[in-house]
Enzyme design. Structure first.
Site, short mmCIF file in Angstrom:
data_model
loop_
_atom_site.label_atom_id
_atom_site.label_comp_id
_atom_site.label_asym_id
_atom_site.label_seq_id
_atom_site.Cartn_x
_atom_site.Cartn_y
_atom_site.Cartn_z
N ARG A 30 98.32 5.51 -61.58
CA ARG A 30 98.79 6.20 -60.42
C ARG A 30 97.42 6.83 -59.52
N LEU A 32 93.19 7.87 -60.98
CA LEU A 32 91.78 7.64 -60.88
C LEU A 32 91.45 6.13 -61.36
N SER A 125 87.31 13.30 -73.10
CA SER A 125 86.26 13.04 -72.10
C SER A 125 85.47 13.88 -72.84
N SER A 126 84.33 13.72 -71.75
CA SER A 126 82.96 14.43 -72.82
C SER A 126 83.10 15.82 -73.21
N CYS A 127 83.83 16.52 -72.34
CA CYS A 127 83.90 17.82 -72.70
C CYS A 127 84.26 18.10 -73.47
N TYR A 154 91.17 21.88 -71.89
CA TYR A 154 91.00 21.00 -71.41
C TYR A 154 90.31 20.18 -72.93
N LYS A 158 92.00 17.15 -75.87
CA LYS A 158 90.98 16.09 -76.18
C LYS A 158 90.89 16.27 -76.89
N THR A 182 82.83 9.23 -69.60
CA THR A 182 81.68 11.14 -68.60
C THR A 182 82.53 10.69 -67.27
N HIS A 197 87.09 17.36 -58.85
CA HIS A 197 85.91 17.53 -59.68
C HIS A 197 84.59 17.75 -58.31
N ARG A 205 83.86 17.56 -48.24
CA ARG A 205 83.15 18.39 -47.63
C ARG A 205 82.46 18.07 -46.57
N TRP A 220 78.70 24.27 -54.80
CA TRP A 220 79.20 25.50 -56.04
C TRP A 220 77.77 25.52 -56.80
N ARG A 227 74.60 15.88 -64.72
CA ARG A 227 75.90 15.10 -65.06
C ARG A 227 75.62 13.71 -65.26
N ASP A 287 78.24 27.10 -63.33
CA ASP A 287 77.16 26.01 -63.11
C ASP A 287 78.52 25.23 -64.50
N1 LIG Z 1 88.28 12.17 -63.60
C1 LIG Z 1 87.64 11.47 -65.02
O1 LIG Z 1 85.56 12.55 -64.03
C2 LIG Z 1 87.71 11.56 -66.13
C3 LIG Z 1 88.56 11.85 -66.27
N2 LIG Z 1 89.13 11.59 -67.80
C4 LIG Z 1 90.22 10.65 -68.04
O2 LIG Z 1 91.40 10.24 -67.74
C5 LIG Z 1 92.32 10.12 -67.94
C6 LIG Z 1 92.96 10.08 -66.48
O3 LIG Z 1 92.48 10.48 -65.36
P1 LIG Z 1 92.05 11.03 -63.93
O4 LIG Z 1 92.45 9.22 -63.92
O5 LIG Z 1 90.81 11.21 -63.71
O6 LIG Z 1 93.25 11.61 -63.51
P2 LIG Z 1 94.36 11.28 -62.52
O7 LIG Z 1 94.84 13.06 -62.53
O8 LIG Z 1 93.74 10.86 -61.04
O9 LIG Z 1 95.62 10.88 -62.65
C7 LIG Z 1 96.45 10.97 -63.96
C8 LIG Z 1 97.46 10.44 -63.82
O10 LIG Z 1 98.42 11.24 -64.86
C9 LIG Z 1 100.11 10.91 -64.09
N3 LIG Z 1 100.72 12.83 -65.24
C10 LIG Z 1 100.11 13.97 -65.28
N4 LIG Z 1 101.53 14.56 -65.97
C11 LIG Z 1 102.08 13.15 -65.40
C12 LIG Z 1 103.75 13.24 -66.64
N5 LIG Z 1 103.81 14.91 -67.01
N6 LIG Z 1 103.52 13.14 -66.47
C13 LIG Z 1 103.65 11.07 -65.82
N7 LIG Z 1 102.62 11.59 -65.77
C14 LIG Z 1 101.41 12.49 -65.41
C15 LIG Z 1 99.38 11.90 -63.19
O11 LIG Z 1 100.75 11.83 -61.63
P3 LIG Z 1 100.63 12.75 -60.85
O12 LIG Z 1 99.66 12.88 -59.80
O13 LIG Z 1 102.21 12.18 -59.93
O14 LIG Z 1 101.14 13.42 -61.31
C16 LIG Z 1 98.32 10.61 -62.95
O15 LIG Z 1 98.57 9.26 -62.16
C17 LIG Z 1 92.95 11.45 -68.08
O16 LIG Z 1 92.86 11.73 -69.60
C18 LIG Z 1 91.24 12.32 -68.36
O17 LIG Z 1 90.97 12.76 -69.16
C19 LIG Z 1 87.98 11.42 -69.16
C20 LIG Z 1 86.58 12.31 -68.36
C21 LIG Z 1 86.36 11.86 -66.69
C1 LIG Z 2 84.55 15.67 -65.75
C2 LIG Z 2 85.23 17.10 -66.35
O1 LIG Z 2 84.98 17.48 -65.30
C3 LIG Z 2 85.03 19.25 -65.12
O2 LIG Z 2 83.18 19.81 -65.70
P1 LIG Z 2 82.57 19.62 -64.95
O3 LIG Z 2 81.52 18.95 -65.09
O4 LIG Z 2 81.68 21.08 -65.16
O5 LIG Z 2 83.17 19.20 -63.90
P2 LIG Z 2 82.59 19.89 -61.96
O6 LIG Z 2 82.72 18.06 -61.31
O7 LIG Z 2 83.49 20.52 -61.48
O8 LIG Z 2 81.98 19.95 -61.80
C4 LIG Z 2 80.23 20.10 -62.30
C5 LIG Z 2 79.28 20.20 -61.54
O9 LIG Z 2 79.10 20.55 -60.04
C6 LIG Z 2 78.90 21.56 -59.43
N1 LIG Z 2 79.79 22.05 -58.34
C7 LIG Z 2 79.66 22.29 -57.09
N2 LIG Z 2 79.97 21.97 -56.34
C8 LIG Z 2 81.64 21.89 -56.46
C9 LIG Z 2 82.63 21.03 -55.80
O10 LIG Z 2 82.61 21.56 -54.99
N3 LIG Z 2 83.31 21.46 -56.37
C10 LIG Z 2 83.40 21.08 -57.91
N4 LIG Z 2 84.34 20.78 -58.91
N5 LIG Z 2 82.07 21.41 -58.31
C11 LIG Z 2 81.36 21.24 -57.98
C12 LIG Z 2 80.24 23.13 -60.20
O11 LIG Z 2 80.07 24.09 -60.36
C13 LIG Z 2 79.45 22.22 -62.05
O12 LIG Z 2 78.44 22.81 -62.13
C14 LIG Z 2 85.94 19.95 -67.01
O13 LIG Z 2 85.97 20.74 -66.26
C15 LIG Z 2 86.59 17.94 -67.48
O14 LIG Z 2 87.80 18.12 -66.30
C16 LIG Z 2 85.65 17.71 -67.29
O15 LIG Z 2 86.10 16.94 -68.58
#
Ligand SMILES: NC(=O)C1=CN([C@@H]2O[C@H](COP(=O)(O)OP(=O)(O)OC[C@H]3O[C@@H](n4cnc5c(N)ncnc54)[C@H](OP(=O)(O)O)[C@@H]3O)[C@@H](O)[C@H]2O)C=CC1
Ligand SMILES: C[C@H]1O[C@H](OP(=O)(O)OP(=O)(O)OC[C@H]2O[C@@H](n3cnc4c(=O)[nH]c(N)nc43)[C@H](O)[C@@H]2O)[C@@H](O)[C@@H](O)C1=O
Length: 327
Positions: A30, A32, A125-127, A154, A158, A182, A197, A205, A220, A227, A287
């Protein structure tokens, strides 16, 4: 000289997911990423997807996960369930980000192996890379330096996931692979004002400011961090590609190869949303990593490339947001 990586990258008859009726479990369907993977698998003709919501199966509960795997015995598993959030959430809830992620991934990886899953893909994740890694970041930069403090909890979880896949591959000759995406965005993203994010946070916003006729929006940090963004449909495409084509010890980077500053991103989101006011930079907010462009040439070398530009992806995401998120 043959390295351990080369030796164990080949598992005799390592199966790719080619049988469209194979049982595929997408954990986190469910979210992203999980929702985009499910759509992509359906587009590829997969008919036997096993899906459980968080309410139906809490993946942190070891006994429940073991019982689920023992009864369903999925042939292929994609781990897209995790505790996920932006820089503020990572910095504020370190125990959740390390604890929940270690529990989810450990339960799934171990149960999948013990119940005959043929292949598993873990998403990191790239982090995971050091804060000051060489740019673009190659896969072998892992564990060569200190992590970015805002997301080290985190990142450690990972890294443990990657290493667990590698350890099971080495000890059991089991086909567990890892992909490192990424920063992602797209439909079904989390648009929470603080915990999301940057891209969905700014989209919301700017949208709310446009609707309310506000003159200013706060963004922020300094705007200078760089990125790399990838649309989630491209990531889903890469995941299916890796499930079909890749079997190796080393994790693979999955990026777009294109980076923007947060200031450039903010201007682009502002334009797509149609907000006409000013940006105010809140430099009391962190940042994070100054730059994290990944080197995705290994995946490109296998034949995969991204297709969706940031501008097109933003337009697509804003359309989805406008139609689906309550105002
Ligand atoms: N979004 C991004 O920018 C990035 C994401 N990734 C990786 O991709 C993967 C998916 O991320 P993303 O889709 O963004 O995250 P989301 O938060 O959108 O989705 C995560 C899903 O996992 C489910 N989940 C969390 N905890 C549990 C649990 N205890 N039991 C069952 N289900 C659970 C959530 O359900 P519920 O909401 O109901 O808790 C949700 O459906 C992760 O591994 C993330 O690290 C990597 C890089 C960047
Ligand atoms: C995918 C990656 O995502 C996270 O890392 P990040 O790349 O730093 O993620 P971010 O998207 O939250 O921020 C990117 C940049 O953007 C700026 N920024 C501005 N304004 C807002 C703002 O309104 N919200 C947020 N969140 N950031 C903001 C913020 O200050 C930063 O400089 C990891 O913790 C980890 O989860 C991970 O793996």
């Amino acid at each position: 000289m043959v390295s351990i990586g080369d030796y164990y990258s080949f598992i005799p008859c390592a199966p790719g997911v080619s049988d469209k009726s194979a049982k595929v479990f997408v954990a986190g369907h469910r979210g992203l990423v999980g929702s985009a993977i499910v759509e992509k698998l359906k587009q590829h003709g997969f008919t036997n997807l096993i899906l459980r919501s968080h309410a139906e199966l809490d993946l942190t509960r070891q006994a429940d996960v073991e019982a689920f795997f023992a009864s369903e015995k999925p042939e292929f598993v994609i781990v897209a369930a995790a505790k996920v959030g932006g820089i503020h959430a990572n910095n504020t809830y370190p125990a959740d980000f390390i604890g929940i992620n270690l529990q989810i991934q450990t339960n799934i990886i171990d149960s999948a192996y013990r119940n005959g899953t043929k292949k598993l893909l873990f998403l990191g994740s790239s982090c995971i890379y050091p804060k000051f890694a060489p740019q673009p970041i190659p896969e072998d930069a892992l564990l060569t330096g200190t992590l970015e403090p805002t997301n080290e909890w985190y990142a450690i979880a990972k890294i443990a996931g990657i290493k667990m896949c590698q350890a099971y591959r080495i000890q059991y000759k089991w086909d567990a692979i890892s992909g490192m995406p990424t920063n992602l965005y797209g439909p079904n993203d989390n648009f929470h004002p603080e915990n999301s994010h940057v891209l969905p946070a700014l989209m919301r916003r700017f949208h709310e400011a446009k609707v309310k006729g506000l003159k200013e929006v706060v963004v922020w940090g300094t705007g200078s961090p760089l990125r790399e963004f990838l649309h989630v449909d491209d990531l889903a495409d890469a995941v299916v590609f890796m499930m079909e084509k890749y079997s190796g010890l080393e994790h693979l980077n999955v990026g777009s190869g294109k980076e923007v500053t947060i200031k450039e991103l903010a201007e682009l989101v502002k334009e797509v949303v149609g907000f006409e006011g000013d940006l105010i930079w809140d430099t009391t907010k962190p940042d994070g990593t100054p730059r994290k462009l990944m080197d995705s040439s290994k995946l490109a070398g296998l034949g995969w490339t991204p297709k969706i530009s940031l501008k097109d992806g933003l337009v697509d995401t804003y359309k989805w947001y406008s139609e689906n998120v309550k105002q």
